[in-house]
Design an enzyme around this catalytic site. Structure first.
Site, PDB file in Angstrom:
ATOM      1  N   PRO A  62       0.675  -1.082   0.016  1.00  0.00           N
ATOM      2  CA  PRO A  62      -0.042   0.086   0.028  1.00  0.00           C
ATOM      3  C   PRO A  62       0.959   1.188  -0.121  1.00  0.00           C
ATOM      4  O   PRO A  62       1.735   1.404   0.675  1.00  0.00           O
ATOM      5  CB  PRO A  62      -0.810   0.101   1.245  1.00  0.00           C
ATOM      6  CG  PRO A  62      -0.308  -1.408   1.957  1.00  0.00           C
ATOM      7  CD  PRO A  62       0.759  -1.786   1.258  1.00  0.00           C
ATOM      8  N   GLU A  63       0.678   2.141  -0.841  1.00  0.00           N
ATOM      9  CA  GLU A  63       1.226   3.480  -0.881  1.00  0.00           C
ATOM     10  C   GLU A  63       0.165   4.591  -0.320  1.00  0.00           C
ATOM     11  O   GLU A  63      -0.836   3.914   0.072  1.00  0.00           O
ATOM     12  CB  GLU A  63       1.706   3.817  -2.444  1.00  0.00           C
ATOM     13  CG  GLU A  63       2.593   2.590  -2.743  1.00  0.00           C
ATOM     14  CD  GLU A  63       3.320   2.974  -4.396  1.00  0.00           C
ATOM     15  OE1 GLU A  63       3.378   4.237  -4.626  1.00  0.00           O
ATOM     16  OE2 GLU A  63       3.461   2.100  -5.029  1.00  0.00           O
TER      17      GLU A  63
END
Length: 271
Positions: free
Chosen positions: A2-3
DNA sequence: CACGGATCCTGATGGC
DNA sequence: TGCCATCAGGATCCGT
């Protein structure tokens, strides 16, 4: 994995639903990256006041202290009133009066850490060196130019390091540099102000659009309600090695930078 | 002190 | 129930 956009989408998908909930119990699985840092029993009875985000961290404000949650490479969060028993990769569950918050993380690079407050050593160890929020008003061109001027490393690695600007991970770094027309190997210090300005815009727009789309760039991402993104945001270069550039049809190339894959169009992106 | 490499862990995939 | 190598969205630690 996840960014920033995925973490923000996750936050929005459960923040309102967990706000005000009282913690009933904790359920811990295998060890994560760091120990919790407090007696789990000390959290029981406290209310969850709010959920904020700083970089790729979720911050759960409690009545006394906060929980810092990081999803690492493979983590995801679910929040539901009807969650079954913890599975093989569910390593942290917070049972509350309004539902169960659960972290699933096969690789266990993620973490849940307690800190007595945001300025405590425990919190500062994780948050202290973070750069500015790319979608906040502190991300201004002058500051970005000044910061990059001091960095000799390739721009891709400066973006990934998160000490200048946070939230840009391996996918969005390649995407933002494509949008800005900058070769990922170019040393940050060598970028003209005009090119930094393009990058500044590119980072903001690529992240903002991804948030709007529900974190759609990632193949298997889903928010804390189990909903996937809309898959409307297609990657321009990430994961497209050997395929024609969507702009000029030159074949997209991949290289390794700091043991991570980088993708770029050799024609659209100038050194 | 900025930089680059090794490292934590599990699962998916593809070649042989 | 084949085995092995490679790769995967992160970020810290450590030697230089």
């Amino acid at each position: 994995m996840p960014e920033l956009p995925e973490v923000e989408v996750t936050r929005r998908s459960f923040a309102d639903r967990i706000a005000g909930a009282r913690i009933a119990s904790l359920e811990l699985g295998k060890p994560l990256r760091w120990p919790l840092g407090c007696d789990p029993a000390s959290l029981v009875g406290q209310r969850v006041l709010a959920v904020r985000r700083r970089g790729k961290y979720l911050l759960l404000d409690l009545e006394h202290g906060l929980l810092l949650l990081h999803l690492g490479m493979s983590g995801s969060v679910m929040f539901s009133a009807h969650l079954g028993p913890a599975g093989k990769h569910d390593h942290f569950s917070l049972h509350t009066s309004q539902g169960v918050l659960r972290l699933n993380d096969p690789r266990r690079f993620g973490a849940v850490v307690f800190a007595p407050n945001e300025h405590s050593p425990q919190a500062q160890k994780l948050l202290g060196k973070l750069g500015v929020e790319p979608l906040g008003e502190d991300f201004v061109l002058d500051g970005f130019v000044r910061a990059l001027k001091q960095r000799k490393a390739p721009i891709k690695q400066v973006l990934l390091s998160g000490d200048t600007v946070v939230g840009v991970g391996n996918i969005y770094a390649s995407e933002a540099l494509f949008l800005a027309g900058i070769r990922p190997t170019t040393r940050a210090v060598r970028l003209s102000r005009a090119r930094v300005a393009r990058l500044h815009d590119a980072i903001r727009s690529v992240l903002a659009r991804a948030v709007e789309q529900g974190g759609s760039t990632l193949r298997d991402f889903s928010n804390a309600q189990g909903e996937s993104g809309h898959f409307q945001l297609e990657a321009a270069v990430y994961g497209r090695a050997g395929l024609p550039c969507r702009v000029c049809s030159t074949l997209v190339r991949t290289i390794r930078q700091g043991q991570r894959s980088t993708f770029f169009c050799p024609a659209c992106q100038k050194p």
